[in-house]
Design a protein around this motif. Structure first.
Motif, PDB file in Angstrom:
ATOM      1  N   VAL A 146      45.277  39.694  38.934  1.00  0.00           N
ATOM      2  CA  VAL A 146      45.319  39.642  39.926  1.00  0.00           C
ATOM      3  C   VAL A 146      45.845  40.979  40.386  1.00  0.00           C
ATOM      4  CG1 VAL A 146      45.804  38.898  42.203  1.00  0.00           C
ATOM      5  CG2 VAL A 146      45.707  36.416  40.118  1.00  0.00           C
ATOM      6  N   GLY A 147      44.986  41.218  41.658  1.00  0.00           N
ATOM      7  CA  GLY A 147      44.994  42.909  41.890  1.00  0.00           C
ATOM      8  C   GLY A 147      45.314  42.855  42.882  1.00  0.00           C
ATOM      9  N   PHE A 148      46.001  43.720  43.455  1.00  0.00           N
ATOM     10  CA  PHE A 148      46.925  44.290  45.065  1.00  0.00           C
ATOM     11  C   PHE A 148      46.904  45.963  45.541  1.00  0.00           C
ATOM     12  CE2 PHE A 148      48.614  40.462  43.865  1.00  0.00           C
ATOM     13  CZ  PHE A 148      48.076  38.766  45.051  1.00  0.00           C
ATOM     14  N   ALA A 149      45.494  46.106  46.063  1.00  0.00           N
ATOM     15  CA  ALA A 149      45.802  47.416  46.092  1.00  0.00           C
ATOM     16  C   ALA A 149      45.779  47.885  47.835  1.00  0.00           C
ATOM     17  CB  ALA A 149      43.606  47.836  45.701  1.00  0.00           C
TER      18      ALA A 149
ATOM     19  N   LEU B  52      34.975  41.839  50.139  1.00  0.00           N
ATOM     20  CA  LEU B  52      34.276  40.674  49.246  1.00  0.00           C
ATOM     21  C   LEU B  52      33.056  41.864  48.844  1.00  0.00           C
ATOM     22  CD1 LEU B  52      33.734  39.155  48.042  1.00  0.00           C
ATOM     23  CD2 LEU B  52      32.598  38.159  49.462  1.00  0.00           C
ATOM     24  N   LYS B  53      32.760  43.021  49.281  1.00  0.00           N
ATOM     25  CA  LYS B  53      31.647  43.794  49.029  1.00  0.00           C
ATOM     26  C   LYS B  53      32.606  45.397  48.476  1.00  0.00           C
ATOM     27  CE  LYS B  53      28.562  47.196  50.122  1.00  0.00           C
ATOM     28  NZ  LYS B  53      28.433  48.703  49.460  1.00  0.00           N
ATOM     29  N   LEU B  54      33.829  45.756  48.675  1.00  0.00           N
ATOM     30  CA  LEU B  54      34.700  46.545  48.341  1.00  0.00           C
ATOM     31  C   LEU B  54      35.147  46.030  46.869  1.00  0.00           C
ATOM     32  CD1 LEU B  54      35.841  49.497  48.101  1.00  0.00           C
ATOM     33  CD2 LEU B  54      37.328  48.631  49.323  1.00  0.00           C
ATOM     34  N   GLU B  55      35.572  44.471  46.512  1.00  0.00           N
ATOM     35  CA  GLU B  55      35.821  43.978  45.960  1.00  0.00           C
ATOM     36  C   GLU B  55      35.433  44.101  44.857  1.00  0.00           C
ATOM     37  OE1 GLU B  55      38.682  39.735  44.873  1.00  0.00           O
ATOM     38  OE2 GLU B  55      37.619  39.475  46.590  1.00  0.00           O
ATOM     39  N   GLY B  56      33.373  43.228  45.108  1.00  0.00           N
ATOM     40  CA  GLY B  56      32.789  43.432  43.557  1.00  0.00           C
ATOM     41  C   GLY B  56      32.517  44.568  43.160  1.00  0.00           C
ATOM     42  N   GLU B  57      32.945  46.071  44.133  1.00  0.00           N
ATOM     43  CA  GLU B  57      32.215  47.228  43.901  1.00  0.00           C
ATOM     44  C   GLU B  57      33.578  47.821  42.602  1.00  0.00           C
ATOM     45  OE1 GLU B  57      32.241  49.995  46.338  1.00  0.00           O
ATOM     46  OE2 GLU B  57      30.691  49.357  47.068  1.00  0.00           O
ATOM     47  N   ILE B  58      34.900  47.369  42.822  1.00  0.00           N
ATOM     48  CA  ILE B  58      35.947  47.211  42.024  1.00  0.00           C
ATOM     49  C   ILE B  58      35.923  46.651  40.512  1.00  0.00           C
ATOM     50  CG2 ILE B  58      38.575  47.033  42.011  1.00  0.00           C
ATOM     51  CD1 ILE B  58      38.757  47.552  44.617  1.00  0.00           C
ATOM     52  N   MET B  59      35.784  45.127  41.072  1.00  0.00           N
ATOM     53  CA  MET B  59      35.126  44.637  39.601  1.00  0.00           C
ATOM     54  C   MET B  59      34.263  45.134  38.485  1.00  0.00           C
ATOM     55  SD  MET B  59      35.881  40.375  40.764  1.00  0.00           S
ATOM     56  CE  MET B  59      37.290  39.742  41.391  1.00  0.00           C
ATOM     57  N   LYS B  60      33.072  45.277  39.585  1.00  0.00           N
ATOM     58  CA  LYS B  60      32.242  45.623  38.192  1.00  0.00           C
ATOM     59  C   LYS B  60      32.822  47.398  37.623  1.00  0.00           C
ATOM     60  CE  LYS B  60      28.373  45.042  40.771  1.00  0.00           C
ATOM     61  NZ  LYS B  60      27.207  45.137  41.792  1.00  0.00           N
ATOM     62  N   THR B  61      33.647  48.560  38.460  1.00  0.00           N
ATOM     63  CA  THR B  61      34.167  49.746  37.825  1.00  0.00           C
ATOM     64  C   THR B  61      35.148  48.903  36.743  1.00  0.00           C
ATOM     65  OG1 THR B  61      34.349  50.119  39.709  1.00  0.00           O
ATOM     66  CG2 THR B  61      36.059  51.427  38.041  1.00  0.00           C
TER      67      THR B  61
ATOM     68  N   PRO C  95      39.388  41.599  36.924  1.00  0.00           N
ATOM     69  CA  PRO C  95      40.551  40.599  37.979  1.00  0.00           C
ATOM     70  C   PRO C  95      39.754  39.193  38.129  1.00  0.00           C
ATOM     71  CG  PRO C  95      40.190  42.832  37.947  1.00  0.00           C
ATOM     72  CD  PRO C  95      39.445  42.737  37.180  1.00  0.00           C
ATOM     73  N   ALA C  96      40.164  38.740  37.697  1.00  0.00           N
ATOM     74  CA  ALA C  96      40.156  37.335  38.708  1.00  0.00           C
ATOM     75  C   ALA C  96      39.649  37.373  40.615  1.00  0.00           C
ATOM     76  CB  ALA C  96      40.844  36.257  38.944  1.00  0.00           C
ATOM     77  N   ARG C  97      41.002  38.268  40.905  1.00  0.00           N
ATOM     78  CA  ARG C  97      40.892  38.925  42.590  1.00  0.00           C
ATOM     79  C   ARG C  97      41.493  40.079  42.595  1.00  0.00           C
ATOM     80  NH1 ARG C  97      40.270  35.402  47.188  1.00  0.00           N
ATOM     81  NH2 ARG C  97      38.968  37.582  47.692  1.00  0.00           N
ATOM     82  N   VAL C  98      41.009  40.770  43.410  1.00  0.00           N
ATOM     83  CA  VAL C  98      41.138  42.222  43.796  1.00  0.00           C
ATOM     84  C   VAL C  98      41.141  41.990  45.573  1.00  0.00           C
ATOM     85  CG1 VAL C  98      41.332  44.639  44.379  1.00  0.00           C
ATOM     86  CG2 VAL C  98      40.311  43.662  42.100  1.00  0.00           C
ATOM     87  N   ARG C  99      42.525  41.810  45.986  1.00  0.00           N
ATOM     88  CA  ARG C  99      42.978  42.258  47.691  1.00  0.00           C
ATOM     89  C   ARG C  99      44.015  43.122  47.701  1.00  0.00           C
ATOM     90  NH1 ARG C  99      43.614  36.139  47.570  1.00  0.00           N
ATOM     91  NH2 ARG C  99      43.412  36.284  49.620  1.00  0.00           N
ATOM     92  N   PHE C 100      43.451  42.921  49.542  1.00  0.00           N
ATOM     93  CA  PHE C 100      43.988  44.262  50.452  1.00  0.00           C
ATOM     94  C   PHE C 100      45.206  44.482  51.057  1.00  0.00           C
ATOM     95  CE2 PHE C 100      39.470  44.712  49.274  1.00  0.00           C
ATOM     96  CZ  PHE C 100      39.418  45.697  48.647  1.00  0.00           C
ATOM     97  N   VAL C 101      45.671  45.497  50.747  1.00  0.00           N
ATOM     98  CA  VAL C 101      47.232  45.044  51.379  1.00  0.00           C
ATOM     99  C   VAL C 101      47.302  47.121  51.665  1.00  0.00           C
ATOM    100  CG1 VAL C 101      48.105  43.323  50.530  1.00  0.00           C
ATOM    101  CG2 VAL C 101      48.368  45.887  49.438  1.00  0.00           C
ATOM    102  N   SER C 102      48.429  46.861  52.980  1.00  0.00           N
ATOM    103  CA  SER C 102      48.269  48.273  53.524  1.00  0.00           C
ATOM    104  C   SER C 102      49.911  49.029  52.799  1.00  0.00           C
ATOM    105  CB  SER C 102      49.458  47.911  55.373  1.00  0.00           C
ATOM    106  OG  SER C 102      50.194  47.364  54.948  1.00  0.00           O
ATOM    107  N   LEU C 103      50.123  47.940  51.827  1.00  0.00           N
ATOM    108  CA  LEU C 103      51.077  48.774  51.104  1.00  0.00           C
ATOM    109  C   LEU C 103      51.650  47.537  49.856  1.00  0.00           C
ATOM    110  CD1 LEU C 103      55.109  48.733  52.905  1.00  0.00           C
ATOM    111  CD2 LEU C 103      53.703  47.480  53.723  1.00  0.00           C
ATOM    112  N   LEU C 104      52.761  48.571  49.212  1.00  0.00           N
ATOM    113  CA  LEU C 104      52.799  47.507  47.576  1.00  0.00           C
ATOM    114  C   LEU C 104      54.487  47.032  47.776  1.00  0.00           C
ATOM    115  CD1 LEU C 104      51.236  49.762  45.130  1.00  0.00           C
ATOM    116  CD2 LEU C 104      50.235  46.858  46.499  1.00  0.00           C
ATOM    117  N   PRO C 105      55.183  46.382  47.727  1.00  0.00           N
ATOM    118  CA  PRO C 105      56.511  45.926  47.404  1.00  0.00           C
ATOM    119  C   PRO C 105      57.422  46.485  46.138  1.00  0.00           C
ATOM    120  CG  PRO C 105      54.833  43.412  47.254  1.00  0.00           C
ATOM    121  CD  PRO C 105      54.227  44.446  46.865  1.00  0.00           C
TER     122      PRO C 105
END
Length: 250
Positions: free
Chosen positions: A160-163, A178-187, A198-208
């Protein structure tokens, strides 16, 4: 000049670097350079313990003893633990293991791939989270990413990714995200294969991260699995982990 280097707390000073003060050498993007004087660094096959001499072949970065001055000499009050932890993990040999994956190119420059313990098991395939992170980062709109292995009943674990995005507006709506997540998965699929997707790629403004800049992957993994993330006193900005908590609960 900006000179990269690679070292560990245990070594006290760089294991790899470009030592221009001694001998001028070119730098290469993404590489900390070559072994620093005093270190006999080798790439080792994790299964056989044999040294890897071929270029661009992945192995464990290890150092032939003795270590140079300034390095860790023991664990306080526990010599046995020191030997067992650092000097016995290479099959059939007594070498200092950095517990990092790496490759070496034809010119002898090393590239660090990530920790040997940052490996997830997806349906019997061992995947390095750092390799998946590098693949996701190659997408033109990804600024930063963290990938963790999350327990899965069917596959054992899934990635699982957080970008963090360079342009957050491209994922401003659920449809766009969802469209951008699909592009990243194809990459990732095209670079590493479907098993690494990844099973999911979720988008955040900053990482812990800690105040020293280290990603808190264990805390991210714990949140994704519904566990207590543990001691977070070193976290720089608690809101970063809260974003992930909110995404997981959504």
């Amino acid at each position: 000049p900006i000179i990269d280097n690679y070292w560990q707390t245990e070594t006290g000073w760089p294991i790899m670097a470009i030592c221009n003060g001694v001998e001028k050498a070119p730098t290469k993007y993404g590489s900390p350079g070559k072994a620093v004087y005093g270190y006999d660094v080798k790439l080792i096959n994790e299964n056989t313990g044999e040294e890897i001499t071929a270029a661009d072949e992945k192995g464990v970065i290890a150092v032939e003893g003795p270590l140079p001055p300034g390095c860790l000499q023991t664990v306080w009050g526990d010599d046995k633990r020191y030997v067992n932890t650092y000097w016995t993990s290479i099959p059939g040999k007594q070498m200092y293991s950095t517990f990092d994956w790496g490759v070496k190119d034809k010119d002898g420059y090393f590239y660090i791939l990530g920790r040997t313990d940052d490996v997830i098991n997806v349906a019997g395939h061992r995947l390095g989270t750092r390799e998946i992170e590098e693949s996701i980062s190659s997408h033109p709109n990804v600024a930063e990413v963290a990938v963790v292995g999350v327990a899965d009943q069917l596959k054992g674990q899934v990635a699982v990714g957080f970008a963090v995005l360079k342009d957050p507006s491209l994922a401003a709506t659920p449809e766009a995200a969802l469209k951008l997540e699909g592009e990243i998965m194809k990459t990732v699929d095209s670079q590493l294969g479907a098993v690494a997707r990844p099973a999911r790629v979720r988008f955040v403004s900053l990482l812990p991260k800690t105040r020293s800049g280290k990603l808190l992957r264990r805390a991210i993994q714990a949140v994704c699995e519904g566990r207590d993330p543990g001691d977070l006193t070193t976290m720089d900005d608690p809101s970063a982990l809260q974003q992930i908590v909110d995404l997981v609960k959504a």
